[in-house]
Motif scaffolding. Sequence first.
Motif, PDB file in Angstrom:
ATOM      1  N   VAL A   1      10.554 -21.854  15.495  1.00 48.42           N
ATOM      2  CA  VAL A   1       9.214 -21.445  15.455  1.00 48.42           C
ATOM      3  C   VAL A   1       8.523 -20.479  15.234  1.00 48.42           C
ATOM      4  N   THR A   2       8.748 -19.404  15.982  1.00 48.68           N
ATOM      5  CA  THR A   2       7.446 -18.347  15.975  1.00 48.68           C
ATOM      6  C   THR A   2       8.394 -17.123  15.996  1.00 48.68           C
ATOM      7  N   PRO A   3       7.666 -16.243  15.161  1.00 48.00           N
ATOM      8  CA  PRO A   3       8.373 -14.701  14.890  1.00 48.00           C
ATOM      9  C   PRO A   3       9.120 -14.204  16.742  1.00 48.00           C
ATOM     10  N   CYS A   4       8.350 -15.192  17.951  1.00 52.33           N
ATOM     11  CA  CYS A   4       8.829 -14.268  19.055  1.00 52.33           C
ATOM     12  C   CYS A   4       9.756 -15.484  19.717  1.00 52.33           C
ATOM     13  N   SER A   5      10.298 -16.100  18.609  1.00 48.44           N
ATOM     14  CA  SER A   5      11.348 -17.296  19.525  1.00 48.44           C
ATOM     15  C   SER A   5      12.722 -17.439  19.778  1.00 48.44           C
ATOM     16  N   ALA A   6      12.652 -15.901  19.545  1.00 47.21           N
ATOM     17  CA  ALA A   6      14.699 -15.798  19.456  1.00 47.21           C
ATOM     18  C   ALA A   6      15.010 -14.663  20.814  1.00 47.21           C
ATOM     19  N   ASN A   7      16.419 -14.580  20.669  1.00 48.62           N
ATOM     20  CA  ASN A   7      16.628 -13.599  22.353  1.00 48.62           C
ATOM     21  C   ASN A   7      17.284 -12.528  21.267  1.00 48.62           C
ATOM     22  N   ALA A   8      17.591 -11.537  21.177  1.00 47.89           N
ATOM     23  CA  ALA A   8      18.279 -10.207  21.692  1.00 47.89           C
ATOM     24  C   ALA A   8      20.137 -10.749  20.872  1.00 47.89           C
ATOM     25  N   GLY A   9      20.308 -10.665  19.794  1.00 49.59           N
ATOM     26  CA  GLY A   9      21.563 -10.628  18.884  1.00 49.59           C
ATOM     27  C   GLY A   9      21.370 -11.968  18.052  1.00 49.59           C
ATOM     28  N   GLU A  10      19.805 -12.195  17.835  1.00 50.79           N
ATOM     29  CA  GLU A  10      20.147 -13.556  17.122  1.00 50.79           C
ATOM     30  C   GLU A  10      18.617 -12.937  16.101  1.00 50.79           C
ATOM     31  N   ALA A  11      18.171 -11.798  16.231  1.00 52.04           N
ATOM     32  CA  ALA A  11      16.797 -11.477  16.032  1.00 52.04           C
ATOM     33  C   ALA A  11      17.118 -10.109  15.487  1.00 52.04           C
ATOM     34  N   LEU A  12      16.363  -9.148  15.175  1.00 52.14           N
ATOM     35  CA  LEU A  12      16.425  -7.956  14.580  1.00 52.14           C
ATOM     36  C   LEU A  12      14.792  -7.683  13.726  1.00 52.14           C
ATOM     37  N   ASP A  13      14.218  -6.347  14.059  1.00 45.99           N
ATOM     38  CA  ASP A  13      12.537  -5.540  13.853  1.00 45.99           C
ATOM     39  C   ASP A  13      13.669  -4.336  12.737  1.00 45.99           C
ATOM     40  N   VAL A  14      13.501  -4.518  10.941  1.00 45.35           N
ATOM     41  CA  VAL A  14      14.047  -3.363  10.513  1.00 45.35           C
ATOM     42  C   VAL A  14      12.281  -2.985  10.214  1.00 45.35           C
ATOM     43  N   LYS A  15      12.252  -0.841   9.809  1.00 47.36           N
ATOM     44  CA  LYS A  15      11.044  -1.128   9.021  1.00 47.36           C
ATOM     45  C   LYS A  15      12.023  -0.750   7.214  1.00 47.36           C
ATOM     46  N   VAL A  16      10.971  -1.091   6.958  1.00 50.23           N
ATOM     47  CA  VAL A  16      10.964  -1.663   5.024  1.00 50.23           C
ATOM     48  C   VAL A  16      10.232  -0.347   4.082  1.00 50.23           C
ATOM     49  N   LYS A  17      10.056   0.116   3.490  1.00 51.27           N
ATOM     50  CA  LYS A  17       9.146   0.302   1.936  1.00 51.27           C
ATOM     51  C   LYS A  17       9.702   0.275   0.717  1.00 51.27           C
ATOM     52  N   TRP A  18       8.693  -0.070  -0.004  1.00 48.10           N
ATOM     53  CA  TRP A  18       9.234  -0.751  -1.437  1.00 48.10           C
ATOM     54  C   TRP A  18       8.467  -0.057  -2.159  1.00 48.10           C
TER      55      TRP A  18
ATOM     56  N   ASP B   1       0.909  -1.360   0.316  1.00 52.65           N
ATOM     57  CA  ASP B   1      -0.274   0.502  -0.253  1.00 52.65           C
ATOM     58  C   ASP B   1       0.620   1.250  -0.164  1.00 52.65           C
ATOM     59  N   GLY B   2       2.099   1.254  -0.129  1.00 50.23           N
ATOM     60  CA  GLY B   2       2.620   2.591  -0.168  1.00 50.23           C
ATOM     61  C   GLY B   2       3.806   3.127   0.949  1.00 50.23           C
ATOM     62  N   ASN B   3       3.138   2.451   2.179  1.00 50.06           N
ATOM     63  CA  ASN B   3       3.257   2.879   3.434  1.00 50.06           C
ATOM     64  C   ASN B   3       4.621   2.074   3.829  1.00 50.06           C
ATOM     65  N   PRO B   4       5.520   2.486   4.862  1.00 50.54           N
ATOM     66  CA  PRO B   4       6.569   1.549   5.688  1.00 50.54           C
ATOM     67  C   PRO B   4       5.685   0.317   6.083  1.00 50.54           C
ATOM     68  N   LYS B   5       6.718  -1.037   6.268  1.00 51.81           N
ATOM     69  CA  LYS B   5       6.221  -2.322   6.787  1.00 51.81           C
ATOM     70  C   LYS B   5       7.041  -2.906   7.291  1.00 51.81           C
ATOM     71  N   TYR B   6       6.978  -3.123   8.880  1.00 47.62           N
ATOM     72  CA  TYR B   6       7.999  -3.815   9.882  1.00 47.62           C
ATOM     73  C   TYR B   6       8.766  -5.264   9.032  1.00 47.62           C
ATOM     74  N   MET B   7       9.536  -5.638   9.407  1.00 48.10           N
ATOM     75  CA  MET B   7      10.610  -6.913   9.143  1.00 48.10           C
ATOM     76  C   MET B   7      11.430  -7.385  10.215  1.00 48.10           C
ATOM     77  N   ARG B   8      11.398  -8.605  10.607  1.00 44.79           N
ATOM     78  CA  ARG B   8      11.920  -9.715  11.962  1.00 44.79           C
ATOM     79  C   ARG B   8      12.482 -10.419  10.529  1.00 44.79           C
ATOM     80  N   ILE B   9      13.664 -10.615  11.697  1.00 47.89           N
ATOM     81  CA  ILE B   9      15.211 -11.180  10.952  1.00 47.89           C
ATOM     82  C   ILE B   9      15.210 -11.904  12.319  1.00 47.89           C
ATOM     83  N   ILE B  10      15.105 -13.358  12.376  1.00 45.72           N
ATOM     84  CA  ILE B  10      15.894 -13.970  12.917  1.00 45.72           C
ATOM     85  C   ILE B  10      16.661 -15.571  12.019  1.00 45.72           C
TER      86      ILE B  10
END
Length: 132
Positions: free
Chosen positions: A115-132, A100-109
Motif C-alpha cells: 500500500v505504501t513505501p513503509c508497508s513491508a517487513n524485513a526480507g520483503e523490502a530493501l533500500d539501496v542508493k543509486v546514481k545515474w 541532479d547528479g547526486n545519489p538517490k535512495y531507492m526502495r524495493i518492496i
Amino acid sequence: TTDNQITNVIVGSSELAYEPTKSDYTQTTIELLNASNTMVNIQGNNASRQRSTTWKIWIDLNDNGIFGDENNELVFDDFVAENQPYGLSTQLDLSALPNDGNPKYMRIIGDYVVVTPCSANAGEALDVKVKW
C-alpha cells in the motif's frame, strides 16, 4: 511475520550481499551505467506462491527522505500472478527522471499487498542508493 523471503538481489550490474534480516543497503552507491535500461533482479526462497505478489519500486527524487510524495517517484508498480515464484526481473528506464547528479535512495518492496513505501517487513523490502 514475513511470508516471503528475498534471497538474492541485483540492481544494475551490482549484486548485493543480501541478508534477510537487513533492509538498509545504502552504505555504498550503486552506479547505474545505463539509466534507460537498469536491471532489477530479485530472487526469493519460495518455489511458487499461492497468492500474487505486488512489486513496487520508488526513488526519492527530491531527497526529502519520503518515498512517493511526488507521483514520478513510483518508478515500478506491477504484480506476479499467483502460483509463480516469489521474485522480480525487470528493466527500468530512469533516463526521463529528474537527475541532479547526486545519489538517490531507492526502495524495493515485494509483498502480497503493498500500500505504501513503509508497508513491508524485513526480507520483503530493501533500500539501496543509486546514481545515474
